[in-house]
Design a protein around this motif. Structure first.
Motif, mmCIF file in Angstrom:
data_model
loop_
_atom_site.group_PDB
_atom_site.id
_atom_site.type_symbol
_atom_site.label_atom_id
_atom_site.label_comp_id
_atom_site.label_asym_id
_atom_site.label_seq_id
_atom_site.Cartn_x
_atom_site.Cartn_y
_atom_site.Cartn_z
ATOM 1 N N UNK A 69 0.806 -1.214 0.000
ATOM 2 C CA UNK A 69 0.000 0.000 0.000
ATOM 3 C C UNK A 69 0.845 1.273 0.000
ATOM 4 N N UNK A 70 1.993 1.260 0.693
ATOM 5 C CA UNK A 70 2.821 2.465 0.793
ATOM 6 C C UNK A 70 4.300 2.143 0.599
ATOM 7 N N UNK A 71 4.992 3.050 -0.060
ATOM 8 C CA UNK A 71 6.449 3.019 -0.208
ATOM 9 C C UNK A 71 7.000 4.331 0.306
ATOM 10 N N UNK A 72 8.117 4.269 0.967
ATOM 11 C CA UNK A 72 8.860 5.474 1.333
ATOM 12 C C UNK A 72 10.273 5.294 0.787
ATOM 13 N N UNK A 73 10.724 6.259 0.021
ATOM 14 C CA UNK A 73 12.082 6.223 -0.511
ATOM 15 C C UNK A 73 12.751 7.563 -0.268
ATOM 16 N N UNK A 74 14.052 7.529 -0.084
ATOM 17 C CA UNK A 74 14.786 8.766 0.098
ATOM 18 C C UNK A 74 14.733 9.576 -1.180
ATOM 19 N N UNK A 75 14.618 10.882 -1.039
ATOM 20 C CA UNK A 75 14.565 11.780 -2.190
ATOM 21 C C UNK A 75 15.949 12.165 -2.665
ATOM 22 N N UNK A 76 15.987 13.190 -3.491
ATOM 23 C CA UNK A 76 17.252 13.659 -4.046
ATOM 24 C C UNK A 76 18.127 14.364 -3.023
ATOM 25 N N UNK A 77 17.521 14.889 -1.958
ATOM 26 C CA UNK A 77 18.301 15.533 -0.902
ATOM 27 C C UNK A 77 18.019 14.821 0.413
ATOM 28 N N UNK A 78 18.830 15.081 1.393
ATOM 29 C CA UNK A 78 18.644 14.450 2.703
ATOM 30 C C UNK A 78 17.397 14.935 3.412
ATOM 31 N N UNK A 79 16.862 16.065 2.955
ATOM 32 C CA UNK A 79 15.707 16.673 3.617
ATOM 33 C C UNK A 79 14.372 16.239 3.041
ATOM 34 N N UNK A 80 14.375 15.379 2.024
ATOM 35 C CA UNK A 80 13.096 15.003 1.430
ATOM 36 C C UNK A 80 13.005 13.502 1.209
#
Length: 149
Positions: A69-80
């Protein structure tokens, strides 16, 4: 030969990253509320010990269904981070870029918005109806097969 660093029986193994703990807590809340219809699983992705992301699955053991149902992945910066909602049985995905510089409140607010949505609630009702259909079919089969003896 070096001794293995085994921890798969440790209660907290795999749930040491804060984002994983967030998904785990929502999965547990859904499973607890479901009165036995659902369980939950959180998987993590990492490379060379570096956390890359996590996924929440709702497990429906009675019908052998695993709903990611949900995925969380690190973004392009450490803040997102990128939060992805994956509707049941469709190829559609909804991605949300969330700033976590000041904490996880924006993330938890978005997860709660998704999980409280009428679409997700209807999905959970649908999964439960599939379990009930299977139970009814099994009851009918057992009754009919018992009559023939």
């Amino acid at each position: 030969m070096n001794k293995l660093n085994l921890n798969f029986l440790d209660e907290d193994s795999g749930y040491d990253h804060e984002l994983t703990k967030v998904l785990y807590s929502y999965g547990k809340e859904i499973a607890d509320y479901s009165q036995g219809y659902f369980d939950h699983l959180v998987t993590t992705t990492s490379t060379e010990g570096q956390f890359l992301g996590a996924s929440l699955y709702i497990i429906v053991p009675e019908i052998s269904n695993q709903y990611k149902i949900l995925d969380i992945n690190l973004g392009d910066s450490l803040d997102e981070i990128i939060l992805t909602y994956i509707p049941l049985k469709t190829d559609q995905r909804a991605d949300f870029t969330i700033n976590i510089k000041n904490g996880l409140k924006d993330l938890t607010d978005k997860i709660e918005e998704i999980l409280n949505s009428s679409l997700v609630q209807a999905t959970f009702r649908h999964l439960i109806s599939l379990v009930k259909l299977k139970e009814e079919a099994l009851e009918k089969y057992n009754r009919e097969s018992g009559k023939g003896k």
